[in-house]
Design a protein around this motif. Structure first.
Motif, PDB file in Angstrom:
ATOM      1  N   ASN A 237      41.800  33.867  44.721  1.00  0.00           N
ATOM      2  CA  ASN A 237      42.618  34.756  45.540  1.00  0.00           C
ATOM      3  C   ASN A 237      41.764  35.816  46.228  1.00  0.00           C
ATOM      4  OD1 ASN A 237      44.496  37.408  45.728  1.00  0.00           O
ATOM      5  ND2 ASN A 237      45.736  35.558  45.951  1.00  0.00           N
ATOM      6  N   ILE A 238      40.788  36.362  45.502  1.00  0.00           N
ATOM      7  CA  ILE A 238      39.891  37.353  46.106  1.00  0.00           C
ATOM      8  C   ILE A 238      39.097  36.717  47.243  1.00  0.00           C
ATOM      9  CG2 ILE A 238      37.823  38.747  45.712  1.00  0.00           C
ATOM     10  CD1 ILE A 238      38.909  39.383  42.939  1.00  0.00           C
ATOM     11  N   ALA A 239      38.598  35.505  47.024  1.00  0.00           N
ATOM     12  CA  ALA A 239      37.829  34.822  48.066  1.00  0.00           C
ATOM     13  C   ALA A 239      38.680  34.578  49.305  1.00  0.00           C
ATOM     14  CB  ALA A 239      37.283  33.498  47.526  1.00  0.00           C
ATOM     15  N   LEU A 240      39.926  34.150  49.102  1.00  0.00           N
ATOM     16  CA  LEU A 240      40.824  33.894  50.235  1.00  0.00           C
ATOM     17  C   LEU A 240      41.093  35.173  51.012  1.00  0.00           C
ATOM     18  CD1 LEU A 240      42.842  32.084  51.801  1.00  0.00           C
ATOM     19  CD2 LEU A 240      44.560  32.773  50.114  1.00  0.00           C
ATOM     20  N   LYS A 241      41.453  36.254  50.307  1.00  0.00           N
ATOM     21  CA  LYS A 241      41.770  37.506  50.989  1.00  0.00           C
ATOM     22  C   LYS A 241      40.535  38.076  51.695  1.00  0.00           C
ATOM     23  CE  LYS A 241      46.015  37.366  49.736  1.00  0.00           C
ATOM     24  NZ  LYS A 241      46.557  38.171  48.645  1.00  0.00           N
ATOM     25  N   THR A 242      39.357  37.895  51.100  1.00  0.00           N
ATOM     26  CA  THR A 242      38.128  38.350  51.747  1.00  0.00           C
ATOM     27  C   THR A 242      37.880  37.582  53.042  1.00  0.00           C
ATOM     28  OG1 THR A 242      37.151  38.928  49.612  1.00  0.00           O
ATOM     29  CG2 THR A 242      35.649  38.661  51.462  1.00  0.00           C
ATOM     30  N   ALA A 243      38.095  36.269  53.002  1.00  0.00           N
ATOM     31  CA  ALA A 243      37.910  35.447  54.201  1.00  0.00           C
ATOM     32  C   ALA A 243      38.898  35.845  55.292  1.00  0.00           C
ATOM     33  CB  ALA A 243      38.074  33.971  53.849  1.00  0.00           C
TER      34      ALA A 243
END
Length: 348
Positions: A237-243
């Motif tokens: 989820n963190i990776a998605l929101k960062t992207a």
């Protein structure tokens, strides 16, 4: 199979009924075989349908006053399963009246309702949330889990890999998708015990319709070097929101740069075709439609802020997964794992 019937939670999303109905209508213009059951306030739904006669003829309405709000906790939402538009849409899938459900509402509530009503497939411990991310490769990249499970063991990660590969075989039309685990490095010794154990299990697996290529780091998510990226839900989820945040940052910086002077504005006119391509590539509406994999049924989560094009894409995802029997494919692939899926974890 016969034409899919899709259950629509018409009350979900930031703009509610208007966008959900407009999105369903757009989907049906592209796919005339679709039919719908619309759950929500009948008055609001009929008012929205007045602008979409093509959808009216292919839809039935189930009235309910209950709505799951963005602030409802999963435990609160479950108590409203039989009285809310979201809960009734999922129930329609459970009862076989609809092939799939689409909602733009509260993600945690939708996850809880779907898991409780539909249950997981044999051999699956936990469902995972998967979505498509834009990449520099020839096609998008499947990524999971995006927040359904904040803590996962090695067996969960292996199951996610198998489910993600089955999903990629359908939506990306790949025979043996390349799969990698998200990690803090690519070396075998990097990462948590769970990630290293999952890697060892996938390396030793035989007969699965996927190719395991080891680890991938966060800076390579959009590189196109892999087809499926597997992570536990917290990191995913963190990776998605960062992207997503990075994409907005890039577009905002470009917008400011091109309006900073007359020369920049002239440069914008010359660069407009390339910028339009960039906008299309990064527009989340073009990749809308996350899927809860591993359930006895298809449930698709549309982004709460999606426009009608985004909702239409989420509906198309649901229809395609139905037509290509995603649930059966996952069950078959998990079956190929045999005792490997359970006993091997204990041996790590």
């Amino acid at each position: 199979m016969k034409s899919p019937r899709i259950a629509i939670d018409a009350m979900g999303g930031d703009e509610g009924v208007r966008v959900m109905i407009a999105g369903a209508a757009l989907a049906r213009r592209r796919h005339e075989g679709l039919s719908f059951t619309l759950f929500g306030d009948e008055g609001q739904i009929r008012a929205a349908l007045a602008n979409h006669p093509n959808l009216t003829a292919a839809s039935e309405i189930v009235h309910t006053d209950g709505v799951i709000s963005s602030s409802d906790k999963p435990s609160q939402a479950i108590r409203k399963t039989k009285s809310s538009s979201m809960g009734l849409a999922v129930q329609a899938v459970k009862e076989g009246r609809c092939g799939a459900a689409v909602s733009a509402g509260n993600t945690g509530a939708l996850m809880a309702m779907a898991k409780l009503s539909l249950r997981t497939l044999p051999g699956i411990d936990r469902p995972a949330l998967a979505a498509l991310l834009p990449s520099l490769g020839d096609h998008d990249t499947v990524m999971l889990d995006l927040g359904a499970n904040t803590e996962c063991d090695a067996r969960n990660l292996v199951q996610f890999a198998v489910m993600g590969a089955a999903y990629a075989r359908i939506v990306l039309d790949l025979e043996r998708p390349r799969v990698r685990l998200l990690n803090i490095g690519t070396e075998d010794l990097k990462g948590t015990d769970e990630i290293r154990a999952a890697s060892a299990m996938l390396k030793s697996a035989k007969g699965l319709p996927l190719r395991f290529d080891g680890f991938i780091e966060g800076d390579k998510l959009a590189s196109g070097e892999t087809d499926v990226i597997v992570a536990e839900g917290f990191a995913g989820n963190i990776a998605l929101k960062t992207a997503e945040g990075t994409a907005r940052f890039v577009t905002d910086v470009l917008r400011r740069a091109f309006t900073s002077s007359l020369r920049s504005k002239a440069g914008f006119l010359l660069s407009r075709p390339a910028l339009h391509l960039l906008k299309v590539h990064l527009d989340p509406n073009n990749h809308n439609g996350a899927v809860f994999l591993g359930l006895n049924g298809i449930v698709v989560k549309s982004h709460g802020g999606a426009d009608e094009k985004g909702v239409a894409n989420a509906v198309h995802v649901a229809a395609r997964l139905l037509e290509d029997d995603l649930t059966d494919r996952i069950a078959e692939d998990i079956g190929h794992m045999g005792h490997f899926g359970s006993d091997s974890v204990a041996a790590q």
